[in-house]
Design a protein around this motif. Sequence first.
Motif, PDB file in Angstrom:
ATOM      1  N   UNK A  54      -5.933   8.789   6.643  1.00  0.00           N
ATOM      2  CA  UNK A  54      -5.299   7.324   6.972  1.00  0.00           C
ATOM      3  C   UNK A  54      -6.683   6.278   6.714  1.00  0.00           C
ATOM      4  N   UNK A  55      -6.234   5.312   5.915  1.00  0.00           N
ATOM      5  CA  UNK A  55      -7.208   4.470   5.512  1.00  0.00           C
ATOM      6  C   UNK A  55      -6.822   2.978   6.600  1.00  0.00           C
ATOM      7  N   UNK A  56      -7.684   2.498   7.363  1.00  0.00           N
ATOM      8  CA  UNK A  56      -7.400   1.331   8.128  1.00  0.00           C
ATOM      9  C   UNK A  56      -8.206   0.254   7.264  1.00  0.00           C
ATOM     10  N   UNK A 106      -5.482   4.508  -7.154  1.00  0.00           N
ATOM     11  CA  UNK A 106      -5.972   5.651  -6.442  1.00  0.00           C
ATOM     12  C   UNK A 106      -4.754   6.431  -5.850  1.00  0.00           C
ATOM     13  N   UNK A 107      -4.053   5.786  -4.928  1.00  0.00           N
ATOM     14  CA  UNK A 107      -3.188   6.024  -3.927  1.00  0.00           C
ATOM     15  C   UNK A 107      -2.055   6.715  -4.653  1.00  0.00           C
ATOM     16  N   UNK A 157      -3.452   9.394   2.300  1.00  0.00           N
ATOM     17  CA  UNK A 157      -1.913   9.416   2.162  1.00  0.00           C
ATOM     18  C   UNK A 157      -1.104   8.291   2.934  1.00  0.00           C
ATOM     19  N   UNK A 158      -1.734   7.545   3.963  1.00  0.00           N
ATOM     20  CA  UNK A 158      -1.074   6.391   4.650  1.00  0.00           C
ATOM     21  C   UNK A 158      -2.356   5.277   4.734  1.00  0.00           C
ATOM     22  N   UNK A 159      -1.974   4.017   4.555  1.00  0.00           N
ATOM     23  CA  UNK A 159      -2.738   2.907   4.841  1.00  0.00           C
ATOM     24  C   UNK A 159      -1.962   2.054   5.590  1.00  0.00           C
ATOM     25  N   UNK A 183       3.256  -6.882  -2.644  1.00  0.00           N
ATOM     26  CA  UNK A 183       2.736  -6.214  -3.748  1.00  0.00           C
ATOM     27  C   UNK A 183       2.505  -4.720  -3.315  1.00  0.00           C
ATOM     28  N   UNK A 184       1.864  -4.616  -2.300  1.00  0.00           N
ATOM     29  CA  UNK A 184       1.275  -3.225  -1.811  1.00  0.00           C
ATOM     30  C   UNK A 184       2.294  -2.413  -0.921  1.00  0.00           C
TER      31      UNK A 184
END
Lengths: 249, 240
Positions: free
Chosen positions: A153-155, A178-179, A187-189, A201-202
Motif C-alpha cells: 500500500x502506498x500512502x 507503473x501501477x 497494489x493499493x494507493x 483522473x487517477x
Amino acid sequence: MSMVSVDQVSFTFPVSGLKIMDSVSFTAEKGEFVSLMGPSGCGKSTLLRIIAGLIRPTAGKVMYLNRQIYGPTLGMSFVFQDFALLPWLTNLENIKLGLSLTTLTDEEKNEKAMELIDRFGLTGFEEYYPNALSGGMKQRVGIARAIASEPQVLLMDEPFSALDELTANTMRSDIMFMLQSKDISVNSVIMVTHNVEEAVELSDKIIILSGKPAHVKDARAVALKRPRNKRGREFIEIVDEVYATIAKE
Amino acid sequence: MALFLVAVVAGYIFYTNPAILSYEYQVLASLALSFARVWLAFAIVTALAFPLCVYLIFKTRQSSKYLLLFQVIASIPATILLPGIAIAFSGFPFSSEFVAFSVFFLSGIWYVIFSILASSRNMPSNILEVKSLFGIRGKLAWKYIYIKALLPGFITGALTAIAAEWNASIVAECFTTAGVGSGTAISCVGTGIGKLLDSTVTSGNLTLMLVALANLVAMILLINTFVWKRMYRNVSKVYG
C-alpha cells in the motif's frame, strides 16, 4: 479482504481538545486507487498519518490486511508533499533509508537502490545531494524511497502539489503506468489531494470528507475507462459532481 | 604567500634578536600546553553536550523550551565562578589544572548546547516522521540522522566555545588577587599562554607579551583558515 480498512476513526488533539475527525470509515480494496478529498484543514493529512501508523487515533482502528495497525509497518509506505528527503544524505542514501527495516545486507541495499535510481530516471544523480535536484526529481527520489521496501500500500500526501503542472502531469502518468503494468509491488494507493481533476483522473474511488470535525460525506466510485480523457464529457461531469459535493454544506 | 611573508619577517627578527628567539621557545611551549587544555576540555564538552542535545531534540521534542534556559545560563560568564571553583579545588594535587580545566569547560559547554538547539529549528520538520516511518533506529539513526542533522549547529557552537575557552585562559590559568589585594597567586598552572601573559603584565616584560600575543593571533588565524573555514565550506555545500 480489504487491503486497508479505516474503522470508525476519530481524532482529538490532545492539548487543545479540538476534535477534528469523527467516526471516519472507508476501505481500500486490492487494486484500488483511493483519493481523500475535503476542505483544507479538515484533517486529511492527519487521517493519512493515522493510517500510516504515525499518529494514534483517539478512537477507532485501522486494519492492514485484517490486522490492526499500531505503528508504521513494512507493508505500507508514505510519500510526502514536501518530499521529506534528508538534505545531508545523497540521493542513493535517501533511497536506502527506505530499506532500513528490511533484513537486506548493505550491499544488497545498494544494489536495490541503484536499480531504483535507474528505473526512476535518476541515473548519474545518485551521488548528488537532493538540493541539486528539481522538484520533480526530488519527488522521484521520495517515491523510490517509499517503494524500495516493496510495500503493498502506498500512502501519498498531496504528492504532486509542490510540483509545476507539467511535471505533475508526467509524474501522474508515470505512477499510473507503473501501477497498471504491475511494475511495482504496490497494489493499493490512498492519496490525499485537493485537486479534483487529479482525483478523477487517477482514482477508482473518491472519499469526500466534510469540514470540522471531518466525517465521510460521500464515497464515490469512478468507473471511467483508463487511460482517461480529461476533456471527455463524462470526465467533466464527474469533476463537476465532485466539486458540488465538496462545496455542499 | 601570506604565510611565507610572515615566516620571513619572523625569521629576520629571530636572527637579529636571539633574545626574542628564546622568548619564542617559551611562548610555543606555553601555547602547546594551553592548546592541549583547551581542546581536551572541548572534547569532554562535546562528549557530554552532543548526546544531551540529541536527547532534548529527538526524544523530548521540546528543545525550544530548553533553548531559553541555556541562553540564560550561557550569558553567565564562567569566570564569575572562578573564586568558588578555586576554593573547591584548593589543597588537591594538580588543583590549578583542575581549576583551569573547569573554567574552560564551563566557558565552552553552553555555547555548544545553545548553538545546536538553536540550529535544530532549521531541520526539515518531518524528519521525525521519516525516522519512525522507515524504522531508523540505533546506530543507523546516529549515522544518518543525529550527527548529520546537528552538524551545522555543532560547528558554530564549537567555534564559539573554543574562542570562549581561549578568552578565559588569561584568568583560568592564573588567578591572582591583583587588583583587589597584594597580587598573590591563588591558582596558577605551571605553564600556559594565559599564565605567561599574566606574568608579563606583572613583570612589565612588554617584549615577551608582544611575542606571546603575536603567536596567539597567528595560531587563531591558522586554525580559522584550516579548520573552521574549511568545515563551513564543506557543510554549506550540502546544507546550503
